[in-house]
Design a protein around this motif. Sequence first.
Motif, PDB file in Angstrom:
ATOM      1  N   ILE A 185       8.300  -5.660   5.657  1.00  0.00           N
ATOM      2  CA  ILE A 185       7.532  -4.462   5.282  1.00  0.00           C
ATOM      3  C   ILE A 185       8.476  -3.275   5.127  1.00  0.00           C
ATOM      4  CG2 ILE A 185       5.686  -2.896   6.006  1.00  0.00           C
ATOM      5  CD1 ILE A 185       4.475  -5.271   7.543  1.00  0.00           C
ATOM      6  N   LEU A 186       9.409  -3.118   6.086  1.00  0.00           N
ATOM      7  CA  LEU A 186      10.387  -2.034   5.972  1.00  0.00           C
ATOM      8  C   LEU A 186      11.227  -2.178   4.715  1.00  0.00           C
ATOM      9  CD1 LEU A 186      11.711   0.433   7.372  1.00  0.00           C
ATOM     10  CD2 LEU A 186      13.352  -1.183   8.370  1.00  0.00           C
ATOM     11  N   TRP A 200       9.019   8.925   1.220  1.00  0.00           N
ATOM     12  CA  TRP A 200       8.778   8.797   2.650  1.00  0.00           C
ATOM     13  C   TRP A 200       7.720   9.784   3.133  1.00  0.00           C
ATOM     14  CZ3 TRP A 200      10.105   4.595   4.973  1.00  0.00           C
ATOM     15  CH2 TRP A 200      11.293   3.930   4.660  1.00  0.00           C
ATOM     16  N   SER A 201       7.581  10.883   2.430  1.00  0.00           N
ATOM     17  CA  SER A 201       6.617  11.912   2.826  1.00  0.00           C
ATOM     18  C   SER A 201       5.200  11.642   2.330  1.00  0.00           C
ATOM     19  CB  SER A 201       7.075  13.280   2.322  1.00  0.00           C
ATOM     20  OG  SER A 201       7.231  13.265   0.903  1.00  0.00           O
ATOM     21  N   ASP A 202       4.990  10.563   1.559  1.00  0.00           N
ATOM     22  CA  ASP A 202       3.639  10.226   1.109  1.00  0.00           C
ATOM     23  C   ASP A 202       2.727  10.035   2.321  1.00  0.00           C
ATOM     24  OD1 ASP A 202       4.522  10.273  -1.491  1.00  0.00           O
ATOM     25  OD2 ASP A 202       4.561   8.101  -1.746  1.00  0.00           O
ATOM     26  N   VAL A 203       1.490  10.511   2.205  1.00  0.00           N
ATOM     27  CA  VAL A 203       0.537  10.463   3.307  1.00  0.00           C
ATOM     28  C   VAL A 203      -0.554   9.441   2.993  1.00  0.00           C
ATOM     29  CG1 VAL A 203      -1.200  11.765   4.604  1.00  0.00           C
ATOM     30  CG2 VAL A 203       0.993  12.826   4.013  1.00  0.00           C
ATOM     31  N   VAL A 204      -0.855   8.598   3.966  1.00  0.00           N
ATOM     32  CA  VAL A 204      -1.964   7.648   3.855  1.00  0.00           C
ATOM     33  C   VAL A 204      -2.837   7.799   5.095  1.00  0.00           C
ATOM     34  CG1 VAL A 204      -0.640   6.006   2.470  1.00  0.00           C
ATOM     35  CG2 VAL A 204      -0.670   5.775   4.957  1.00  0.00           C
ATOM     36  N   GLU A 205      -4.051   7.244   5.031  1.00  0.00           N
ATOM     37  CA  GLU A 205      -4.946   7.280   6.182  1.00  0.00           C
ATOM     38  C   GLU A 205      -4.639   6.120   7.121  1.00  0.00           C
ATOM     39  OE1 GLU A 205      -8.937   7.211   4.759  1.00  0.00           O
ATOM     40  OE2 GLU A 205      -8.973   9.345   4.280  1.00  0.00           O
ATOM     41  N   LEU A 206      -4.576   6.416   8.406  1.00  0.00           N
ATOM     42  CA  LEU A 206      -4.339   5.389   9.404  1.00  0.00           C
ATOM     43  C   LEU A 206      -5.507   4.412   9.455  1.00  0.00           C
ATOM     44  CD1 LEU A 206      -2.575   4.372  11.799  1.00  0.00           C
ATOM     45  CD2 LEU A 206      -3.946   5.870  13.273  1.00  0.00           C
ATOM     46  N   GLY A 207      -5.176   3.136   9.427  1.00  0.00           N
ATOM     47  CA  GLY A 207      -6.208   2.114   9.506  1.00  0.00           C
ATOM     48  C   GLY A 207      -5.926   0.997   8.523  1.00  0.00           C
ATOM     49  N   PRO A 208      -6.390  -0.199   8.825  1.00  0.00           N
ATOM     50  CA  PRO A 208      -7.263  -0.549   9.944  1.00  0.00           C
ATOM     51  C   PRO A 208      -6.515  -0.587  11.272  1.00  0.00           C
ATOM     52  CG  PRO A 208      -6.645  -2.515   8.741  1.00  0.00           C
ATOM     53  CD  PRO A 208      -6.074  -1.360   7.963  1.00  0.00           C
ATOM     54  N   LYS A 209      -7.227  -0.295  12.357  1.00  0.00           N
ATOM     55  CA  LYS A 209      -6.632  -0.288  13.680  1.00  0.00           C
ATOM     56  C   LYS A 209      -6.408  -1.728  14.168  1.00  0.00           C
ATOM     57  CE  LYS A 209      -6.849   4.237  14.733  1.00  0.00           C
ATOM     58  NZ  LYS A 209      -7.799   4.664  15.779  1.00  0.00           N
ATOM     59  N   SER A 210      -5.375  -1.871  14.999  1.00  0.00           N
ATOM     60  CA  SER A 210      -5.081  -3.147  15.640  1.00  0.00           C
ATOM     61  C   SER A 210      -4.958  -2.924  17.139  1.00  0.00           C
ATOM     62  CB  SER A 210      -3.795  -3.761  15.067  1.00  0.00           C
ATOM     63  OG  SER A 210      -3.582  -5.070  15.543  1.00  0.00           O
ATOM     64  N   HIS A 211      -4.605  -3.981  17.862  1.00  0.00           N
ATOM     65  CA  HIS A 211      -4.406  -3.897  19.303  1.00  0.00           C
ATOM     66  C   HIS A 211      -2.982  -3.466  19.594  1.00  0.00           C
ATOM     67  CE1 HIS A 211      -2.227  -7.646  18.776  1.00  0.00           C
ATOM     68  NE2 HIS A 211      -3.272  -8.095  18.088  1.00  0.00           N
ATOM     69  N   PRO A 224      -4.300  11.320   8.877  1.00  0.00           N
ATOM     70  CA  PRO A 224      -3.293  11.334   7.815  1.00  0.00           C
ATOM     71  C   PRO A 224      -1.896  11.174   8.408  1.00  0.00           C
ATOM     72  CG  PRO A 224      -4.061  13.571   8.258  1.00  0.00           C
ATOM     73  CD  PRO A 224      -4.893  12.653   9.114  1.00  0.00           C
ATOM     74  N   VAL A 225      -1.161  10.178   7.916  1.00  0.00           N
ATOM     75  CA  VAL A 225       0.151   9.856   8.473  1.00  0.00           C
ATOM     76  C   VAL A 225       1.113   9.567   7.326  1.00  0.00           C
ATOM     77  CG1 VAL A 225       1.365   8.468  10.187  1.00  0.00           C
ATOM     78  CG2 VAL A 225      -1.112   8.687  10.342  1.00  0.00           C
ATOM     79  N   THR A 226       2.353  10.029   7.455  1.00  0.00           N
ATOM     80  CA  THR A 226       3.331   9.751   6.405  1.00  0.00           C
ATOM     81  C   THR A 226       3.835   8.317   6.502  1.00  0.00           C
ATOM     82  OG1 THR A 226       5.275  10.420   7.672  1.00  0.00           O
ATOM     83  CG2 THR A 226       4.109  12.154   6.464  1.00  0.00           C
ATOM     84  N   LEU A 227       4.350   7.822   5.384  1.00  0.00           N
ATOM     85  CA  LEU A 227       4.947   6.493   5.383  1.00  0.00           C
ATOM     86  C   LEU A 227       6.140   6.432   6.328  1.00  0.00           C
ATOM     87  CD1 LEU A 227       4.884   5.609   1.562  1.00  0.00           C
ATOM     88  CD2 LEU A 227       3.256   4.915   3.341  1.00  0.00           C
ATOM     89  N   ALA A 249      -1.541  -0.392   2.618  1.00  0.00           N
ATOM     90  CA  ALA A 249      -1.054   0.571   1.634  1.00  0.00           C
ATOM     91  C   ALA A 249      -0.136  -0.074   0.601  1.00  0.00           C
ATOM     92  CB  ALA A 249      -0.320   1.710   2.349  1.00  0.00           C
ATOM     93  N   ILE A 250       0.659  -1.051   1.014  1.00  0.00           N
ATOM     94  CA  ILE A 250       1.616  -1.686   0.103  1.00  0.00           C
ATOM     95  C   ILE A 250       0.952  -2.742  -0.767  1.00  0.00           C
ATOM     96  CG2 ILE A 250       3.657  -3.179   0.020  1.00  0.00           C
ATOM     97  CD1 ILE A 250       4.582  -1.751   2.617  1.00  0.00           C
ATOM     98  N   GLY A 251       0.132  -3.588  -0.163  1.00  0.00           N
ATOM     99  CA  GLY A 251      -0.541  -4.651  -0.906  1.00  0.00           C
ATOM    100  C   GLY A 251       0.238  -5.950  -0.889  1.00  0.00           C
ATOM    101  N   GLN A 252      -0.499  -7.055  -0.985  1.00  0.00           N
ATOM    102  CA  GLN A 252       0.108  -8.373  -0.859  1.00  0.00           C
ATOM    103  C   GLN A 252       1.041  -8.723  -2.017  1.00  0.00           C
ATOM    104  OE1 GLN A 252       0.148 -10.281   1.677  1.00  0.00           O
ATOM    105  NE2 GLN A 252      -1.423  -9.349   2.977  1.00  0.00           N
ATOM    106  N   LYS A 253       0.776  -8.224  -3.206  1.00  0.00           N
ATOM    107  CA  LYS A 253       1.631  -8.559  -4.347  1.00  0.00           C
ATOM    108  C   LYS A 253       3.039  -8.022  -4.131  1.00  0.00           C
ATOM    109  CE  LYS A 253       1.978  -8.238  -9.390  1.00  0.00           C
ATOM    110  NZ  LYS A 253       1.324  -7.757 -10.634  1.00  0.00           N
ATOM    111  N   LYS A 254       3.159  -6.771  -3.720  1.00  0.00           N
ATOM    112  CA  LYS A 254       4.475  -6.188  -3.463  1.00  0.00           C
ATOM    113  C   LYS A 254       5.171  -6.876  -2.292  1.00  0.00           C
ATOM    114  CE  LYS A 254       4.550  -2.744  -6.491  1.00  0.00           C
ATOM    115  NZ  LYS A 254       5.575  -2.632  -7.568  1.00  0.00           N
ATOM    116  N   LEU A 255       4.404  -7.199  -1.264  1.00  0.00           N
ATOM    117  CA  LEU A 255       5.003  -7.863  -0.108  1.00  0.00           C
ATOM    118  C   LEU A 255       5.521  -9.255  -0.477  1.00  0.00           C
ATOM    119  CD1 LEU A 255       2.480  -6.775   2.665  1.00  0.00           C
ATOM    120  CD2 LEU A 255       4.849  -6.018   2.400  1.00  0.00           C
ATOM    121  N   ALA A 256       4.767  -9.977  -1.300  1.00  0.00           N
ATOM    122  CA  ALA A 256       5.239 -11.285  -1.754  1.00  0.00           C
ATOM    123  C   ALA A 256       6.533 -11.141  -2.542  1.00  0.00           C
ATOM    124  CB  ALA A 256       4.166 -11.971  -2.595  1.00  0.00           C
TER     125      ALA A 256
END
Length: 435
Positions: A185-186, A200-211, A224-227, A249-256
Amino acid sequence: MRFLYVFALCLLPVSFALNASPAKAQTQSGISNQLSARANDVLRLLQGEEIEAEVFDENFRNAVPPARFRTLTAQVRTQQGQAVEIASITPRNANSAILKVRFEKSIGTVNIDLETAAPHRISGLLLTGFEADAGSLDDVIAAIDALPGRQGLLIQQLDTAALPPVAAIDPDGRYAIASTFKLYILAELDRAVRAGERQWSDVVELGPKSHPSGVSQNWPDRSPVTLHTLATLMISISDNSATDTLIRAIGQKKLAGIVRAAGHHDPDELRPILMTRQASALKMPVHEILRDKYLAADPAERERLLTEYDRALTLDSIDPRVLTNKPNFINQLEWFATPADIVRLLAYLHRNASADTRAILAINPGIGQDAARKWAYFGYKGGSEPGVLSYNFLLGSKTGKSYAVTVNWNDSSQSLQESELLALTTRLVNLLAEQ
């Protein structure tokens, strides 16, 4: 992935530290009488002698009561065996030093500060970590190979193409890698920023939450949290909610795409990249039917099923006891790679990563600052869950050499003794710094 584990990627099994009245710096070439005497007191304390009242100053005893201190040192003896001797004393000044303490199973590093005036009681004590008491790199490799379960290790110098590995154990074996997958991911974030697709300064909404592990699961929903903040949390404290937010935020296509670009030998093993919440929820008994269908599917079908299942794979359906009690589907529901895959990923980062990405990797050295200080650059990301340990380093030596190091340990039958592999890996990294 670290489940309910207060870790913050600091791998020390026990740490206690206080500096009530730090010693003033002095220039001294030898070891002062008071340091020699108090080093012997440290050995006695670690062996379990109840001498806290005469050895520690009042501020230390108030902050760490003797009963608490004895509990901590008992934990150390359980993990490392009895303290045997002071192997070395390296003074910083007349009242401050770094001690090397030989235990039955390892060598511990202890920072000690004394009062500046007589009787020079101990005002600060920091046990910073352990390394195996092994004489050579070959000795360490052999000790890792002798652990129960399966081990996969690879050390590769990165400065010249086609160099043979420095050391290897089962480099092409398939291993569960837990939170090590977050390096992919990094790497994708780094690529996108360098390509001008994101900032790096792009802002997205936090979520979905995990443990947990992490802290952002306690932040307000849709904060709202930056990348950059999300990436920092994901790597430095293995924050699972930050990780899942970035996957969305990234999506599975980019990660693949980054899995392929970084040289994974079988990219379909990581298609799709499960969110930490999804992986944990699929392990629950309540989701047995969903799990069986998912495991039987091909990569394209897994992607479709994951979208279909996501609303059912809730945090409420996760029983932490299932995740922390023993190894759970670590050969089926995990993130998988070979040691060679991980070294290729680290080499990709070595070649391409921006200064920002390298700085994020260097925030938390994992095995402690004592080891990190031996290197000009020390990048780290680890991963663990019951039955899975993975330690990974991107290193730059003070003589100009660069290394990728990955150490992996899997055992589907029992939880692992983390302190064993930690001590051996610390010794390995320290020996490599000397080459």
